[in-house]
Design an enzyme around this catalytic site. Structure first.
Site, short mmCIF file in Angstrom:
data_model
loop_
_atom_site.label_atom_id
_atom_site.label_comp_id
_atom_site.label_asym_id
_atom_site.label_seq_id
_atom_site.Cartn_x
_atom_site.Cartn_y
_atom_site.Cartn_z
N THR A 135 -47.77 7.82 14.15
CA THR A 135 -48.77 7.34 13.18
C THR A 135 -48.22 7.40 11.76
OG1 THR A 135 -50.89 7.93 12.18
CG2 THR A 135 -49.71 9.70 13.24
N ASP A 136 -48.79 6.58 10.89
CA ASP A 136 -48.39 6.65 9.47
C ASP A 136 -48.84 7.96 8.81
OD1 ASP A 136 -51.11 6.11 9.36
OD2 ASP A 136 -50.95 4.34 8.08
N GLU A 137 -49.80 8.66 9.46
CA GLU A 137 -50.35 9.87 8.83
C GLU A 137 -49.32 11.00 8.70
OE1 GLU A 137 -54.21 11.11 10.04
OE2 GLU A 137 -54.92 9.07 10.34
N TYR A 160 -54.17 17.11 12.99
CA TYR A 160 -53.75 15.97 13.82
C TYR A 160 -52.37 15.47 13.41
CZ TYR A 160 -53.22 11.02 15.00
OH TYR A 160 -52.71 9.80 15.41
N LYS A 164 -48.70 15.39 15.41
CA LYS A 164 -47.91 14.17 15.66
C LYS A 164 -46.52 14.31 15.03
CE LYS A 164 -49.07 10.76 17.38
NZ LYS A 164 -49.06 10.30 18.80
#
Ligand code: NAD
Ligand code: DAU
Length: 357
Positions: A135-137, A160, A164
């Site tokens: 994810t970009d997060e 989260y 990741k």
């Protein structure tokens, strides 16, 4: 029964992005056995895959990616040449309430899968691939300017995104240490049919439909870059077959929206499709307490995947949102099953107690 010379495991295939990916692969590659490995947590719903469940090259296996015995047995039983790894705990708000579950699935699960792949592929790693869907997060939060590139340092801000990021580090470490063939993509916010209505867009549509308050965190000024889910699934297909070994690709829609503007747009589209007076659903918007540690802005520079692999989004935001709202309006039974939990019974009805051939 057809024997397949090649199998690809797609983890998390009963979830939102996973179901679109499984559908694409099952239809596009009839000569490859597509194994959907999914635990069916609250987010996994086999109703998402009704249209392809009878296909000969599709196999559903109910199981947990942290279950070492099961994962190793799948690699022994089938000629697995690739893993497309989407299974995850995916909701930021849930990670704030229960971080351990995220470490368990997102980190331990990823490492368990790679251990099995490494063992199975050690004699002949050529032609094999472990594909980590990230994810970009993991890059953290942007201010008003700038974009995440593939060389932006990791700086995760939520449990989260930390889980990741941890998984991504393990994937690169396995590539470096054991030569595990791998590729990673970091994608921005997806939207489209079959998304669980805990996420902003389907939650908003569901609440508009039922004339319930629409909760907007803080002042609604946070910005996300939205991509139609089928465009992501096409990117996954390209990267899996054509991406360079060990490489990372960012995937984004180049489509930034403030949450409040997006929610207003959804209200207007839904009013139009439901023949409600223009502007009426905007009255449901309710500002609520902000998410803890809420990332301000994500924005992706996806020039690498565009330049190297020729990918670009095909669905405009207006078309994608209208299609999405219409899909939820046409599938109120799906929504009702999700919100009442009735979808969980579908597995028993459809598959009984057997989950493997
Ligand atoms: P989702 O929550 O809709 O689906 C997750 C799926 O994983 C579910 O079917 C669930 O049953 C399964 N699962 C969870 N724990 C499992 C376990 N221990 N073993 C086996 N299966 C398990 O998620 P999504 O939104 O479709 O996201 C899929 C992947 O894409 C995730 O890895 C997520 O981090 C990543 N991602 C999502 C987005 C987005 O906008 N949704 C954007 C970028 C990346
Ligand atoms: O950027 C990719 C990520 O996008 C994925 O990795 C995650 O799996 C996915 O869940 C998504 O994370 P977000 O936190 O951005 O998505 P969510 O839909 O939860 O929230 C989008 C924005 O809307 C965010 O700024 C929080 C806000 N929000 C969300 C909900 C659920 C609200 O204002 N109200 C809400 O009720």
């Amino acid at each position: 029964m057809t024997s397949f010379r090649q199998a690809i495991i797609i983890t998390g295939g009963a979830g939102f992005i996973g179901s679109h990916t499984v559908r694409l692969f099952v239809n596009k590659y009839p000569e490859i056995r597509i194994i959907n490995l999914d635990k069916l947590t609250y987010a996994g719903n086999l109703e998402n895959l009704r249209d392809i469940e009878g296909k000969e090259n599709y196999l559903f296996v109910k199981g947990d990616i942290t279950d070492e015995g099961l994962i190793f047995s799948l690699f022994e039983k089938y000629p697995v040449t690739g893993v497309i790894h989407l299974a995850a705990e995916s909701h930021v708000d849930r990670s704030i309430t229960n971080p351990l579950e995220f470490i368990q699935t997102n980190i331990i699960g990823t490492v368990t899968l790679m251990n099995a792949a490494r063992e199975a592929w050690k004699e002949q790693p050529e032609g094999k691939r472990f594909y980590q869907i990230s994810t970009d997060e993991v890059y953290g939060s942007l201010g008003a300017e700038g974009y995440f590139t593939e060389s932006t340092p990791y700086n995760p801000q939520s449990p989260y995104s930390a889980s990741k990021a941890g998984a991504d580090h393990f994937v690169r470490a396995y590539g470096n240490t054991y030569g595990l063939p791998h590729v990673i993509t970091n994608c921005s916010n997806n939207y489209g049919p079959f998304q669980f209505p805990e996420k902003l867009i389907p939650l908003t549509i569901n609440n508009i439909l039922h004339k319930k308050p629409i909760p907007v965190y803080g002042k609604g000024e946070n910005i996300r870059d939205w991509l139609y889910v089928e465009d992501h699934a096409r990117a996954i297909d390209l990267v899996f077959f054509q991406g360079r070994n060990g490489r990372t690709y960012n995937i984004g829609g180049n489509n930034e929206w403030k949450n409040i503007d997006l929610v207003k747009k959804l209200c207007d589209i839904t009013d139009r499709l439901l023949d409600r007076p223009a502007g009426s659903s905007r009255g449901l918007i309710t500002f609520v307490r902000d998410r803890a540690g809420h990332d301000l802005r994500y924005a992706i520079d996806s020039s690498r995947i565009r330049d190297e692999l020729g990918w670009q989004p095909e669905t405009s935001f207006d078309d994608g949102l209208t299609k999405t709202v219409q899909w939820y309006l046409d599938n109120t039974e799906w929504l009702e099953h999700i919100t009442t939990g009735a979808y969980a019974k579908y597995y028993e009805q459809q598959y009984g107690t057997t989950n493997d051939e």
